[in-house]
Design an enzyme around this catalytic site. Structure first.
Site, short mmCIF file in Angstrom:
data_model
loop_
_atom_site.label_atom_id
_atom_site.label_comp_id
_atom_site.label_asym_id
_atom_site.label_seq_id
_atom_site.Cartn_x
_atom_site.Cartn_y
_atom_site.Cartn_z
N CYS A 142 0.83 -1.21 0.00
CA CYS A 142 0.00 0.00 0.00
C CYS A 142 0.86 1.26 0.00
O CYS A 142 1.58 1.52 -0.95
CB CYS A 142 -1.00 -0.03 1.15
N LYS A 163 -12.15 7.59 -2.26
CA LYS A 163 -11.29 6.52 -1.78
C LYS A 163 -11.49 5.26 -2.62
O LYS A 163 -12.62 4.88 -2.91
CB LYS A 163 -11.62 6.23 -0.32
N SER A 192 -7.73 -0.10 -0.08
CA SER A 192 -8.21 0.95 0.82
C SER A 192 -7.20 2.10 0.77
O SER A 192 -6.26 2.15 1.55
CB SER A 192 -8.34 0.40 2.25
N HIS A 235 -4.24 -4.79 -0.15
CA HIS A 235 -4.04 -5.40 1.16
C HIS A 235 -4.52 -6.84 1.17
O HIS A 235 -5.56 -7.16 1.75
CB HIS A 235 -4.81 -4.62 2.23
N GLU A 237 -3.45 -9.03 2.91
CA GLU A 237 -3.35 -9.53 4.28
C GLU A 237 -4.59 -9.22 5.11
O GLU A 237 -4.73 -9.73 6.23
CB GLU A 237 -2.11 -8.94 4.97
N ARG A 249 -16.18 3.27 10.67
CA ARG A 249 -15.43 4.32 11.35
C ARG A 249 -15.51 5.66 10.61
O ARG A 249 -15.62 6.72 11.22
CB ARG A 249 -13.96 3.88 11.48
#
Length: 305
Positions: A142, A163, A192, A235, A237, A249
């Site tokens: 990232c 985003k 992200s 990502h 992971e 959030r």
């Protein structure tokens, strides 16, 4: 073979509950095996979560790995207890003279800043240079992927209006590479991020090889130095609920975040996420360890150059 981890690392008990074979240092010292040394520079805010995510993926190799955690002297994390950092992490300066078979550098929540405006940029560039002579193969994830491409090859990043958020299908452009051993033609990857890199900038650099991309989210994987460097803009992971936690959030406090795409069942945020990336995530990390770390590293780790 098990992973060899520092005694009392929280991830040990979490992963044992998932039937993943891990072994702390006390037991590992009784085995006469030269483990592969992997260092993780963890820049993510939630350190323990990221540790567990990465260790979960590294656990699937039949090789024994010794995991170490690196931190920056020029940055103090706000979301992880200082006791945890002192117990399990060492400053880069303390590790500078050591060599490692593999390295993972994570993303960081600073991508909207210019690279030179990041308070720890000087230390990061020192680590990028160090990795080239002290590590057999490095995964940049990232923000670290964007930062590494910028520092090592002059590749810029570009801001996004919204985003890039969700699970996106990726196409392998070099399917014969060992990193894609066992892959399907298309694989899924979580993303992200608020910035991107452009494929034309990658293709303009002969030292770089674009090896995977998406019609929706663009460049996803770049390889350099015959696999000594991999730059991954997403990502793999991530745990199943990570994007969900980020969305809940941010959705009421930011105007550039929409519901993550291709993530919730029936695109309904009231339903559970549909996990579509875990198999290829495990395969990629296993391939990286086997073909680019284990088979390329010298038996005497001090011969890495």
């Amino acid at each position: 073979m098990p992973l060899r981890l520092p005694d009392q690392l929280p991830a040990i008990e979490l992963l044992k509950q998932e039937n993943i074979f891990v072994m702390d240092d006390s037991r590992a010292h009784m085995q006469d095996i030269r483990p592969l040394k992997i260092v993780i520079l963890n820049l993510m805010p939630l350190k323990i979560t990221t540790e567990t995510d990465l260790i979960r993926l590294l656990s699937n190799t039949p090789l024994q790995l010794e995991i170490s955690f690196m931190k920056l002297r020029s940055h103090t994390p706000k979301n992880t207890p200082i006791e945890h950092m002192m117990m399990f992490y060492r400053d880069f300066e303390q590790m500078r003279n050591e060599k490692y078979d593999g390295m993972i550098i994570t993303g960081a929540p600073v991508e909207t800043l210019d690279f030179e405006d990041v308070t720890y940029w000087d230390e990061m560039t020192d680590i990028f240079s160090w990795a080239r002579t002290h590590v057999t193969s490095t995964l940049y994830i990232c923000w670290a992927a964007q930062a590494g491409l910028y520092f090592n090859y002059g590749v810029p990043k570009y801001p996004l209006e919204k985003k890039m958020f969700g699970i996106f299908p990726q196409y392998t452009l070099e399917p014969q590479l060992p990193i894609f051993r066992g892959f399907d033609d298309i694989f899924q990857m979580p993303h992200s991020r608020h910035t991107e890199i452009h494929r034309d900038d990658i293709l303009a650099r002969p030292e770089l090889k674009l090896i995977a991309e998406s019609k929706e989210c663009g460049v996803s994987m770049v390889m350099a130095r015959e696999g000594r460097e991999f730059y991954i803009t997403g990502h793999l992971e991530y745990a199943p609920n990570t994007l969900n936690n980020e969305y809940k959030r941010d959705k009421d406090i930011r105007d550039d975040v929409e519901m993550p795409r291709h993530y919730y069942r029936d695109d309904n945020p009231d339903l559970e996420p549909l996990v579509t990336w875990r198999a290829h995530a495990n395969l990629l990390y296993n391939n990286w360890i086997n073909y680019y770390v284990y088979q390329e590293t010298p038996f005497d780790i001090n011969q890495i150059k």
